[in-house]
Design an enzyme around this catalytic site. Structure first.
Site, PDB file in Angstrom:
ATOM      1  N   LYS A  22       3.764  26.034  51.911  1.00 55.78           N
ATOM      2  CA  LYS A  22       2.329  26.361  51.878  1.00 55.78           C
ATOM      3  C   LYS A  22       2.036  27.435  50.829  1.00 55.78           C
ATOM      4  O   LYS A  22       1.104  27.302  50.038  1.00 55.78           O
ATOM      5  CB  LYS A  22       1.914  26.857  53.270  1.00 55.78           C
ATOM      6  CG  LYS A  22       0.615  27.614  53.326  1.00 55.78           C
ATOM      7  CD  LYS A  22       0.261  27.997  54.738  1.00 55.78           C
ATOM      8  CE  LYS A  22       0.543  29.425  55.131  1.00 55.78           C
ATOM      9  NZ  LYS A  22      -0.220  30.456  54.435  1.00 55.78           N
ATOM     10  N   ASN A  23       2.845  28.493  50.834  1.00 56.21           N
ATOM     11  CA  ASN A  23       2.537  29.629  49.960  1.00 56.21           C
ATOM     12  C   ASN A  23       2.835  29.374  48.488  1.00 56.21           C
ATOM     13  O   ASN A  23       2.496  30.200  47.631  1.00 56.21           O
ATOM     14  CB  ASN A  23       3.256  30.890  50.452  1.00 56.21           C
ATOM     15  CG  ASN A  23       2.664  31.399  51.751  1.00 56.21           C
ATOM     16  OD1 ASN A  23       1.639  30.896  52.207  1.00 56.21           O
ATOM     17  ND2 ASN A  23       3.310  32.381  52.359  1.00 56.21           N
ATOM     18  N   CYS A 116      -8.108  40.669  58.692  1.00 53.20           N
ATOM     19  CA  CYS A 116      -7.878  39.552  59.595  1.00 53.20           C
ATOM     20  C   CYS A 116      -7.072  40.065  60.770  1.00 53.20           C
ATOM     21  O   CYS A 116      -6.779  41.263  60.865  1.00 53.20           O
ATOM     22  CB  CYS A 116      -7.186  38.393  58.905  1.00 53.20           C
ATOM     23  SG  CYS A 116      -5.486  38.710  58.493  1.00 53.20           S
ATOM     24  N   ARG A 399      -2.908  25.516  60.499  1.00 55.79           N
ATOM     25  CA  ARG A 399      -3.119  26.051  59.138  1.00 55.79           C
ATOM     26  C   ARG A 399      -1.828  26.031  58.328  1.00 55.79           C
ATOM     27  O   ARG A 399      -1.878  25.943  57.098  1.00 55.79           O
ATOM     28  CB  ARG A 399      -3.588  27.520  59.219  1.00 55.79           C
ATOM     29  CG  ARG A 399      -5.047  27.700  59.467  1.00 55.79           C
ATOM     30  CD  ARG A 399      -5.422  29.154  59.184  1.00 55.79           C
ATOM     31  NE  ARG A 399      -4.754  29.612  57.984  1.00 55.79           N
ATOM     32  CZ  ARG A 399      -4.162  30.794  57.850  1.00 55.79           C
ATOM     33  NH1 ARG A 399      -4.183  31.660  58.823  1.00 55.79           N
ATOM     34  NH2 ARG A 399      -3.567  31.121  56.726  1.00 55.79           N
TER      35      ARG A 399
HETATM   36  C1  UD1 Z   1       1.389  36.489  51.055  1.00 55.57           C
HETATM   37  C2  UD1 Z   1       1.609  35.279  51.939  1.00 55.57           C
HETATM   38  C3  UD1 Z   1       1.688  35.690  53.400  1.00 55.57           C
HETATM   39  C4  UD1 Z   1       2.737  36.789  53.595  1.00 55.57           C
HETATM   40  C5  UD1 Z   1       2.504  37.943  52.630  1.00 55.57           C
HETATM   41  C6  UD1 Z   1       3.601  38.990  52.668  1.00 55.57           C
HETATM   42  C7  UD1 Z   1       0.469  33.551  50.670  1.00 55.57           C
HETATM   43  C8  UD1 Z   1      -0.623  32.558  50.622  1.00 55.57           C
HETATM   44  N1  UD1 Z   1       0.491  34.361  51.750  1.00 55.57           N
HETATM   45  O1  UD1 Z   1       0.117  37.047  51.392  1.00 55.57           O
HETATM   46  O2  UD1 Z   1       2.035  34.545  54.174  1.00 55.57           O
HETATM   47  O3  UD1 Z   1       2.657  37.286  54.916  1.00 55.57           O
HETATM   48  O4  UD1 Z   1       2.432  37.436  51.268  1.00 55.57           O
HETATM   49  O5  UD1 Z   1       4.828  38.406  52.387  1.00 55.57           O
HETATM   50  O6  UD1 Z   1       1.315  33.594  49.811  1.00 55.57           O
HETATM   51  N2  UD1 Z   1      -1.686  44.885  49.737  1.00 55.57           N
HETATM   52  C9  UD1 Z   1      -2.370  45.965  49.246  1.00 55.57           C
HETATM   53  N3  UD1 Z   1      -3.281  45.741  48.252  1.00 55.57           N
HETATM   54  C10 UD1 Z   1      -3.502  44.506  47.729  1.00 55.57           C
HETATM   55  C11 UD1 Z   1      -2.778  43.428  48.214  1.00 55.57           C
HETATM   56  C12 UD1 Z   1      -1.863  43.650  49.225  1.00 55.57           C
HETATM   57  O7  UD1 Z   1      -2.202  47.092  49.698  1.00 55.57           O
HETATM   58  O8  UD1 Z   1      -4.336  44.375  46.836  1.00 55.57           O
HETATM   59  C13 UD1 Z   1      -0.711  45.095  50.803  1.00 55.57           C
HETATM   60  C14 UD1 Z   1      -0.959  44.230  52.027  1.00 55.57           C
HETATM   61  O9  UD1 Z   1      -1.905  44.815  52.900  1.00 55.57           O
HETATM   62  C15 UD1 Z   1       0.425  44.142  52.624  1.00 55.57           C
HETATM   63  C16 UD1 Z   1       1.318  44.109  51.395  1.00 55.57           C
HETATM   64  O10 UD1 Z   1       0.541  44.651  50.333  1.00 55.57           O
HETATM   65  O11 UD1 Z   1       0.685  45.328  53.334  1.00 55.57           O
HETATM   66  C17 UD1 Z   1       1.805  42.751  50.999  1.00 55.57           C
HETATM   67  O12 UD1 Z   1       0.726  41.831  50.983  1.00 55.57           O
HETATM   68  P1  UD1 Z   1       0.663  40.636  49.971  1.00 55.57           P
HETATM   69  O13 UD1 Z   1       2.010  40.366  49.424  1.00 55.57           O
HETATM   70  O14 UD1 Z   1      -0.443  40.863  49.005  1.00 55.57           O
HETATM   71  O15 UD1 Z   1       0.231  39.443  50.904  1.00 55.57           O
HETATM   72  P2  UD1 Z   1      -0.525  38.149  50.423  1.00 55.57           P
HETATM   73  O16 UD1 Z   1      -0.176  37.870  49.028  1.00 55.57           O
HETATM   74  O17 UD1 Z   1      -1.956  38.219  50.808  1.00 55.57           O
END
Ligand code: UD1
Length: 420
Positions: A22-23, A116, A399
């Site tokens: 999915k990711n 979320c 999902r």
């Molecule tokens: C992706 C995955 C999700 C997984 C997550 C962490 C997809 C579609 N989803 O989500 O399944 O749980 O990686 O492995 O690929 N953060 C910030 N600022 C930002 C962005 C993120 O502080 O702008 C923080 C988040 O709150 C979290 C951490 O960074 O604590 C990692 O999140 P992130 O890797 O961005 O998750 P996603 O890419 O949304």
């Protein structure tokens, strides 16, 4: 709304095929916007998030067809640059439209994904990275509105409080492939799904080095062509079945996996005493009675994935001794804990850790699915609990898991989907 009824206690055996990741599929679908000609993405899982992504692309004017495991995308007709709230609220990965829309059309309007159930989900790193490439970004009426007159390569440090960000790395990489000059992303995510996205972009004609490392270097190109690409297997679905095998498997064979992507999980399971062998077509897992407790800390790849934390908690709640699981990516991601405790687990939360005192049995109970991976942990609990477990609100599981109940039924589980 659908619910699952599980009668626990059956042994799982036979073979299960893991679906595409999915990711990987979601950002790759967004990246297809960058191509001058149609793209074909194969091995795509039949899950709700893929249909939502397809709906967003169609709403923008792209032609999208989803047929079994193949998605075809012709983005040449895109004439609307908005990812609307109604669709984005269903799936946070829609943020992955920002980078490619900016690169291709110089503008993008994506509903701000907000938080979320697993806690705050900031997007500061996405916005920082894109701003450093020269985009002008404003938040207006709940939307992220980004514009640029031509992105320019930059040196970008993309690490945040919790380390690297998967989708921020994806967004900046997708924006930078068509920017003028070179971009260096420091503290880039090393997840296999980022490598898959990068490989897709390289096939399209992008110039990227360092994929899979924390420093990605991108040399901008003028155009990218449509290509055909097969998605890597879903390591989180694979991990969920492996944990199921540890709980109640007898020669359970998990096929279509990349073992290398699962090293952190396999290492912890082996430390706990679970018997895992590499077979000809996949890996073979057997239930082990005498497991030992473990201490797990979730981390960015190649560390233990947060997306397997809940499922692992189910296993540890049934492992003699005291296990500790610390969540370092989403410190609030413990919605499954009270539900597992309703089934007889003894899990105590302490800040961003849980301490599980292993119990002998869980007992079936009505429980509520709250998010995707929490739902999977409850399915695992239901498979081994005494009696019947009713899991409500399972739309979350649809999902991210393709036909989860059919896959488990084929292995010998007693699961039925009903209208609650
Ligand atoms: C992706 C995955 C999700 C997984 C997550 C962490 C997809 C579609 N989803 O989500 O399944 O749980 O990686 O492995 O690929 N953060 C910030 N600022 C930002 C962005 C993120 O502080 O702008 C923080 C988040 O709150 C979290 C951490 O960074 O604590 C990692 O999140 P992130 O890797 O961005 O998750 P996603 O890419 O949304």
């Amino acid at each position: 709304m659908d619910a699952l009824i599980i009668k626990g206690g059956n042994i799982l055996s036979g073979e299960v095929d893991v679906s595409g990741a999915k990711n990987s599929a979601l950002p790759i679908m967004a990246a297809s916007i960058l191509a001058d000609s149609p793209c074909e993405i194969q091995g795509v899982p039949g899950i709700r998030d893929i249909f939502t992504m397809a709906e967003i692309l169609s709403s923008m004017g792209a032609k999208v067809s989803v047929d079994k495991q193949t998605v075809k995308i012709d983005a040449s007709g895109i004439n609307d640059y908005t990812a609307p709230y109604e669709l984005v609220k269903q799936m946070r990965a829609s943020i992955a439209f920002l980078g490619p829309m900016l690169a291709k059309f110089g503008k993008a309007k994506v509903s701000h994904p907000g938080g979320c159930v697993i806690g705050p989900r900031p997007v500061d790193l996405h916005l920082k990275g894109l701003s450093e490439l020269g985009a002008e970004i404003k938040i207006e009426h709940g939307y992220i509105c980004a514009e640029s007159n031509g992105l320019k390569g930059a040196d970008i440090f993309l690490g945040g409080r919790f380390g690297s960000s998967v989708l921020a790395t994806a967004n900046v990489m997708m924006a930078a492939v068509m920017a003028e000059g070179n971009t260096v992303i420091e503290s880039a995510a090393c997840e296999p799904e980022i490598v898959d996205l990068g490989n897709f972009l390289v096939k399209m004609g992008a110039n990227i080095i360092g994929l899979g490392s924390p420093r990605i270097i991108i040399m901008g190109v003028k155009r990218l062509k449509g290509v055909s690409h097969k998605i890597i297997p879903d390591r989180i679905e694979a991990g969920t079945f492996i944990i199921a095998g540890a709980l109640c498997g007898k020669d359970l064979v998990i096929k279509n996996i990349v073992t290398e992507h699962l090293k952190a999980l396999l290492d912890i399971l082996r430390k706990s005493g679970v018997k895992i062998e590499a077979g000809k077509d996949g890996i073979v897992v057997n239930k082990t009675e005498k497991r030992k407790p473990v201490d797990i800390v979730t981390m960015p790849y190649p560390g233990f994935p947060t997306d397997l934390q809940a499922q692992m908690t189910t296993l540890m709640s049934l492992t003699p001794g005291i296990s500790i699981i610390t969540e370092k990516i989403y410190p609030e991601r413990f919605m499954h804990v009270p539900e597992l405790n309703r089934m007889g687990a003894k899990i105590h939360r302490e800040a961003s850790s849980t301490i599980a005192a292993g119990v002998k049995n869980l007992s079936g109970a009505p429980v509520m699915a709250s998010d995707l991976r929490a739902s999977a942990s409850l399915v695992l609990a239901g498979l081994v609990a005494e009696g019947e477990t009713l899991i409500s609100r399972i739309y979350h599981i649809d999902r991210g898991y393709e036909k989860i109940e059919s896959k488990f039924v084929r292995l010998g589980a007693d699961i039925k989907r009903i209208q609650d």
